[in-house]
Motif scaffolding. Structure first.
Motif, PDB file in Angstrom:
ATOM      1  N   HIS A  26       0.827  -1.213   0.000  1.00  0.00           N
ATOM      2  CA  HIS A  26       0.000   0.000   0.000  1.00  0.00           C
ATOM      3  C   HIS A  26       0.860   1.261   0.000  1.00  0.00           C
ATOM      4  O   HIS A  26       0.503   2.256  -0.645  1.00  0.00           O
ATOM      5  CB  HIS A  26      -0.974  -0.013   1.179  1.00  0.00           C
ATOM      6  CG  HIS A  26      -2.028  -1.054   1.047  1.00  0.00           C
ATOM      7  ND1 HIS A  26      -2.895  -1.122  -0.025  1.00  0.00           N
ATOM      8  CD2 HIS A  26      -2.356  -2.093   1.847  1.00  0.00           C
ATOM      9  CE1 HIS A  26      -3.716  -2.142   0.123  1.00  0.00           C
ATOM     10  NE2 HIS A  26      -3.401  -2.756   1.247  1.00  0.00           N
ATOM     11  N   ARG A  27       1.978   1.235   0.703  1.00  0.00           N
ATOM     12  CA  ARG A  27       2.888   2.388   0.675  1.00  0.00           C
ATOM     13  C   ARG A  27       3.376   2.648  -0.753  1.00  0.00           C
ATOM     14  O   ARG A  27       3.441   3.798  -1.195  1.00  0.00           O
ATOM     15  CB  ARG A  27       4.089   2.137   1.584  1.00  0.00           C
ATOM     16  CG  ARG A  27       3.784   2.216   3.067  1.00  0.00           C
ATOM     17  CD  ARG A  27       4.943   1.660   3.860  1.00  0.00           C
ATOM     18  NE  ARG A  27       4.841   1.920   5.285  1.00  0.00           N
ATOM     19  CZ  ARG A  27       5.477   1.202   6.203  1.00  0.00           C
ATOM     20  NH1 ARG A  27       6.260   0.183   5.841  1.00  0.00           N
ATOM     21  NH2 ARG A  27       5.347   1.504   7.477  1.00  0.00           N
ATOM     22  N   ALA A  28       3.743   1.592  -1.451  1.00  0.00           N
ATOM     23  CA  ALA A  28       4.216   1.738  -2.840  1.00  0.00           C
ATOM     24  C   ALA A  28       3.094   2.247  -3.739  1.00  0.00           C
ATOM     25  O   ALA A  28       3.346   2.992  -4.698  1.00  0.00           O
ATOM     26  CB  ALA A  28       4.765   0.409  -3.349  1.00  0.00           C
ATOM     27  N   THR A  29       1.867   1.874  -3.429  1.00  0.00           N
ATOM     28  CA  THR A  29       0.738   2.354  -4.226  1.00  0.00           C
ATOM     29  C   THR A  29       0.508   3.839  -3.984  1.00  0.00           C
ATOM     30  O   THR A  29       0.146   4.571  -4.916  1.00  0.00           O
ATOM     31  CB  THR A  29      -0.527   1.523  -3.922  1.00  0.00           C
ATOM     32  OG1 THR A  29      -0.215   0.133  -4.117  1.00  0.00           O
ATOM     33  CG2 THR A  29      -1.669   1.902  -4.850  1.00  0.00           C
ATOM     34  N   VAL A  30       0.738   4.317  -2.767  1.00  0.00           N
ATOM     35  CA  VAL A  30       0.668   5.759  -2.478  1.00  0.00           C
ATOM     36  C   VAL A  30       1.645   6.495  -3.391  1.00  0.00           C
ATOM     37  O   VAL A  30       1.286   7.490  -4.029  1.00  0.00           O
ATOM     38  CB  VAL A  30       0.983   6.065  -0.994  1.00  0.00           C
ATOM     39  CG1 VAL A  30       1.202   7.555  -0.770  1.00  0.00           C
ATOM     40  CG2 VAL A  30      -0.115   5.534  -0.085  1.00  0.00           C
ATOM     41  N   ALA A  31       2.877   6.000  -3.467  1.00  0.00           N
ATOM     42  CA  ALA A  31       3.891   6.659  -4.305  1.00  0.00           C
ATOM     43  C   ALA A  31       3.487   6.626  -5.779  1.00  0.00           C
ATOM     44  O   ALA A  31       3.647   7.626  -6.489  1.00  0.00           O
ATOM     45  CB  ALA A  31       5.243   5.974  -4.102  1.00  0.00           C
TER      46      ALA A  31
END
Length: 167
Positions: A26-31
């Motif tokens: 999910h963090r990578a999807t934020v980016a």
């Protein structure tokens, strides 16, 4: 913008690997959902709330990472408490001088710091903040929920901004 490679959470294995893997996804999807926008696009208001912008959400998620991992789990002093008492939405109000690139770099730095803090603790470690006790497992689970919820917001904002879609 093409879909980047994002870390996939393991489908089997230990609880820590699955929880941290889901959060990192999910963090990578934020980016991904936030990257590649102009400064104007990152601040566009598409919804009735002026706070719901890509820049505001990245700033909010950065504060969430810091609060739950550095303050609650790590025991760091909460230097935002007074600001948030005066304005509960202060972190969403991003200065025009703060670029999206700076916001995303700060988010990644805070996520890396959060990973280090989690690595120093057992999932069963209990921490107390303001008379509430949490274990690290609960904090990780909460941050998966919090980040995923805002990824949904970013998904809508990104599609309304430039048409980018995808999970």
């Amino acid at each position: 913008m093409t879909r980047p490679e994002r870390p996939q959470a393991p489908l089997t294995g230990g609880e820590r690997d699955i929880l941290t893997g889901l959060l990192d996804y999910h963090r990578a999807t934020v980016a991904w959902k936030s990257g590649g926008l102009t400064e104007d696009q990152a601040r566009q208001v598409h919804l009735p709330s002026e706070l719901m912008t890509v820049a505001g959400l990245v700033a909010h998620l950065t504060l969430d990472e810091w609060f739950w991992f550095a303050v609650v789990v790590g025991g760091e002093e909460d230097t935002w408490e007074e600001k948030l008492q005066q304005d509960p939405d202060a972190e969403f109000r991003v200065s025009p001088d703060t670029t999206l690139e700076t916001l995303l770099a700060g988010y990644e730095q805070q996520c890396a710091r959060s990973r280090r803090i989690v690595a120093e603790h057992s999932l069963d470690d209990e921490v107390t903040h303001k008379d509430e006790t949490f274990n690290v497992r609960w904090v990780l689970t909460h941050m998966i929920e919090e980040t995923a919820r805002h990824v949904g917001h970013l998904d809508v904002l990104r599609e309304l901004t430039d048409g980018l879609t995808g999970e």
